[in-house]
Design an enzyme around this catalytic site. Structure first.
Site, mmCIF file in Angstrom:
data_model
loop_
_atom_site.group_PDB
_atom_site.id
_atom_site.type_symbol
_atom_site.label_atom_id
_atom_site.label_comp_id
_atom_site.label_asym_id
_atom_site.label_seq_id
_atom_site.Cartn_x
_atom_site.Cartn_y
_atom_site.Cartn_z
ATOM 1 N N GLY A 239 3.592 6.902 0.535
ATOM 2 C CA GLY A 239 3.286 8.331 0.557
ATOM 3 C C GLY A 239 3.244 9.049 -0.775
ATOM 4 N N PRO A 274 4.321 1.501 -0.854
ATOM 5 C CA PRO A 274 3.350 2.334 -1.569
ATOM 6 C C PRO A 274 1.947 1.743 -1.503
ATOM 7 C CG PRO A 274 4.525 0.965 -3.135
ATOM 8 C CD PRO A 274 5.149 0.690 -1.779
ATOM 9 N N ARG A 276 -1.459 4.147 -2.215
ATOM 10 C CA ARG A 276 -2.289 4.967 -3.102
ATOM 11 C C ARG A 276 -1.776 5.022 -4.545
ATOM 12 N NH1 ARG A 276 -5.102 9.458 -0.883
ATOM 13 N NH2 ARG A 276 -3.584 9.403 0.797
ATOM 14 N N TYR A 316 -11.783 14.285 4.599
ATOM 15 C CA TYR A 316 -10.637 15.138 4.252
ATOM 16 C C TYR A 316 -11.015 16.273 3.308
ATOM 17 C CZ TYR A 316 -8.589 10.511 5.250
ATOM 18 O OH TYR A 316 -8.296 9.287 5.777
ATOM 19 N N CYS A 342 -27.911 9.995 6.794
ATOM 20 C CA CYS A 342 -28.526 11.096 7.549
ATOM 21 C C CYS A 342 -27.481 11.988 8.209
ATOM 22 C CB CYS A 342 -29.459 10.519 8.591
ATOM 23 S SG CYS A 342 -30.660 9.446 7.817
ATOM 24 N N GLU A 343 -26.648 12.607 7.409
ATOM 25 C CA GLU A 343 -25.626 13.534 7.895
ATOM 26 C C GLU A 343 -25.399 14.570 6.803
ATOM 27 O OE1 GLU A 343 -22.863 12.899 10.461
ATOM 28 O OE2 GLU A 343 -23.381 10.835 10.993
ATOM 29 N N TYR A 371 -8.155 3.627 -0.289
ATOM 30 C CA TYR A 371 -8.890 4.154 0.870
ATOM 31 C C TYR A 371 -10.364 4.399 0.532
ATOM 32 C CZ TYR A 371 -4.015 4.718 2.068
ATOM 33 O OH TYR A 371 -2.680 4.477 2.266
HETATM 34 N N1 LLP Z 1 3.226 2.922 5.273
HETATM 35 C C1 LLP Z 1 2.696 3.423 6.403
HETATM 36 C C2 LLP Z 1 3.383 3.193 7.675
HETATM 37 C C3 LLP Z 1 1.498 4.154 6.343
HETATM 38 O O1 LLP Z 1 0.988 4.656 7.474
HETATM 39 C C4 LLP Z 1 0.847 4.355 5.097
HETATM 40 C C5 LLP Z 1 -0.412 5.096 5.021
HETATM 41 C C6 LLP Z 1 1.439 3.802 3.954
HETATM 42 C C7 LLP Z 1 2.628 3.100 4.077
HETATM 43 C C8 LLP Z 1 0.831 3.943 2.586
HETATM 44 O O2 LLP Z 1 0.784 5.279 2.223
HETATM 45 P P1 LLP Z 1 0.362 5.705 0.722
HETATM 46 O O3 LLP Z 1 1.437 5.200 -0.220
HETATM 47 O O4 LLP Z 1 -0.944 5.098 0.421
HETATM 48 O O5 LLP Z 1 0.302 7.170 0.797
HETATM 49 N N2 LLP Z 1 -7.002 7.389 4.452
HETATM 50 C C9 LLP Z 1 -6.138 8.426 3.929
HETATM 51 C C10 LLP Z 1 -4.702 7.977 3.820
HETATM 52 C C11 LLP Z 1 -4.119 7.436 5.111
HETATM 53 C C12 LLP Z 1 -2.715 6.939 4.964
HETATM 54 C C13 LLP Z 1 -2.312 6.143 6.140
HETATM 55 N N3 LLP Z 1 -1.000 5.564 6.064
HETATM 56 C C14 LLP Z 1 -6.692 8.913 2.604
HETATM 57 O O6 LLP Z 1 -7.731 8.417 2.165
HETATM 58 O O7 LLP Z 1 -6.138 9.824 2.018
#
Ligand code: LLP
Length: 418
Positions: A239, A274, A276, A316, A342-343, A371
């Site tokens: 996150g 982690p 992102r 988003y 086409c959107e 992502y």
């Molecule tokens: N752990 C779980 C259970 C998760 O659901 C996620 C992300 C992560 C870890 C990794 O989270 P991060 O460190 O990447 O924030 N597609 C969206 C983001 C969706 C996140 C889904 N879960 C975007 O492009 O912003």
């Protein structure tokens, strides 16, 4: 911090000129910097060096095998959410004992696959899932290592589509019911309770929600201890946010300090997932300008990449930086960068000030490592783009561009249509 930079007006990835890569592989393509990936992983991992921990990189952010291998070689575990991600994880050479399996809807087949692979633990998200895992583990004559994902009802202050730790979200078990679920799970013969898990959302740019969630989870662990349910692992999910535009997220060391301070009195292994923060700014999407057009209303720059290649802006309203691969002396304009799909929702940037791109120019769409490719699709029958990893002045194709034949692989025309 990343290694995409200009040298005499030309954009480089590490020491490799991006124009040379584009000439070699064609456009569009995803490009990742090895040095950035390694740096980001190490920064996160070493921030926790004072405590027992395991960094399970979240495969969903970018699941290319070469990237997984980079992290695995640095000692990473992996966080997976499907049988397909588990398959990728195992192919990358990860030690199964470092794999955690998250997600609200694990199928019977996936649970069996994970049990047979000997993963570290399941993060279970419902009573019925616990019962299902117990039943399958019983059938296989084993015990399933499980953490329960609790939903601490904390506002992560992020985009509603990527907030997961609020009571109204589908994720985890309601905090107030979690004790009951732990007692239920503890009574199941083929479940071994080993952890507590919580993940409250993605792209968080404040520390407070992480700390509050940890406080709530600590209360739960305390009560579990009183009931004789011992915990070996606390999984705090992923996150941590990154800078796309002007956000100032905490550095991993600030994040780690806040967590370690709050968790210092605890005796178990901390797990992080982690995604992102490791890969987001280590990758870009490189595209070529096809046309430009001015309507009375607006300027459009039409590029050869679309929402099927990078859906974040459409889904988003996310901001992705736009840079020219070769800087010129051109005037600046305000324009929308759009794709061929086409959107009307097919845009990469809206009303953005940018150099006056011309047909044939290369454009870098920044912060696309997380992502990006992993959410890409074949919409409009567009082959998925290739992925390239640069290291120093060398570059390596780490996924081929799809062909038209790839697009129809597996499709059949039934006999009655012949
Ligand atoms: N752990 C779980 C259970 C998760 O659901 C996620 C992300 C992560 C870890 C990794 O989270 P991060 O460190 O990447 O924030 N597609 C969206 C983001 C969706 C996140 C889904 N879960 C975007 O492009 O912003």
């Amino acid at each position: 911090m990343h290694y995409f930079h200009y040298k005499d007006g030309d954009l480089y990835c590490e020491e490799a000129p991006i124009v040379t890569i584009a000439d070699s592989v064609g456009t569009p393509f995803y490009l990742y910097s090895h040095k950035t990936l390694v740096r980001h992983f190490k920064a996160f991992d070493s921030a926790f060096e004072k405590v027992r921990h395991l960094v399970c990189y979240s495969v969903k952010a970018n699941s290319n095998l070469a990237l997984l291998r980079i992290f695995v070689k640095l000692g990473a575990g992996l966080d997976v959410v499907s049988g397909g991600e588990l398959f990728r994880a195992l192919k990358s050479g990860v030690d199964p004992k470092k794999v955690v399996f998250s997600g609200v809807g694990k199928t019977e087949e996936e649970i069996e696959y994970a049990l047979n692979s000997g993963i570290l633990m399941f993060n279970a998200e419902s009573s019925q899932e616990l019962a299902r895992i117990d039943e399958i583990a019983g059938r296989l004559g084993t015990r399933a290592p499980v953490a329960i994902r609790v939903n601490p009802d904390i506002d992560p202050k992020t985009h509603p589509y990527i907030a997961t730790g609020l009571r109204e979200n589908k994720f985890g078990i309601d905090f107030n019911l979690s004790m009951k679920e732990y007692i239920f799970a503890n009574g199941l013969p083929h479940i071994e309770i080993i952890g507590v898990d919580c993940h409250i959302g993605s792209q968080l740019i404040e520390l407070q929600p992480f700390v509050e969630a940890l406080r709530r989870v600590k209360e739960l662990i305390h009560v579990l201890g009183q009931r004789g349910i011992g915990i070996q692992y606390l999984d705090l999910g992923g996150g941590l946010g990154i800078t796309y535009k002007d956000e100032v997220p905490p550095h991993p060391t600030e994040y780690a300090n806040a967590i370690v301070e709050e968790a210092s009195d605890l005796d178990y292994t901390l797990i992080f997932e982690p995604g992102r923060v490791i890969v987001g700014n280590a990758g870009i999407l490189v595209s070529r300008v096809l046309y430009t057009k001015e309507t009375g209303e607006k300027n459009f720059v039409i590029i050869d990449a679309g929402m099927n290649d990078l859906i974040r802006p459409s889904l988003y309203g996310s901001f992705q930086g736009i840079l020219p691969v070769a800087k010129g002396e051109e005037e600046e304009i305000v324009a929308d960068v759009v794709g061929p799909i086409c959107e009307s929702g097919d845009f990469i940037a809206k009303d953005r000030r940018m150099p006056k791109f011309k047909p044939g120019d290369l454009m870098a769409v920044m912060s696309a490592g997380a992502y990006g490719f992993s959410m890409s699709s074949n919409y409009n029958a567009r082959p998925k783009v290739c992925e390239v990893l640069a290291r120093g002045d060398r570059f390596h194709l780490i996924r081929e561009r799809e062909s038209y034949d790839d697009l129809i692989r597996g499709e059949r025309i039934p006999d009655f249509l012949e």
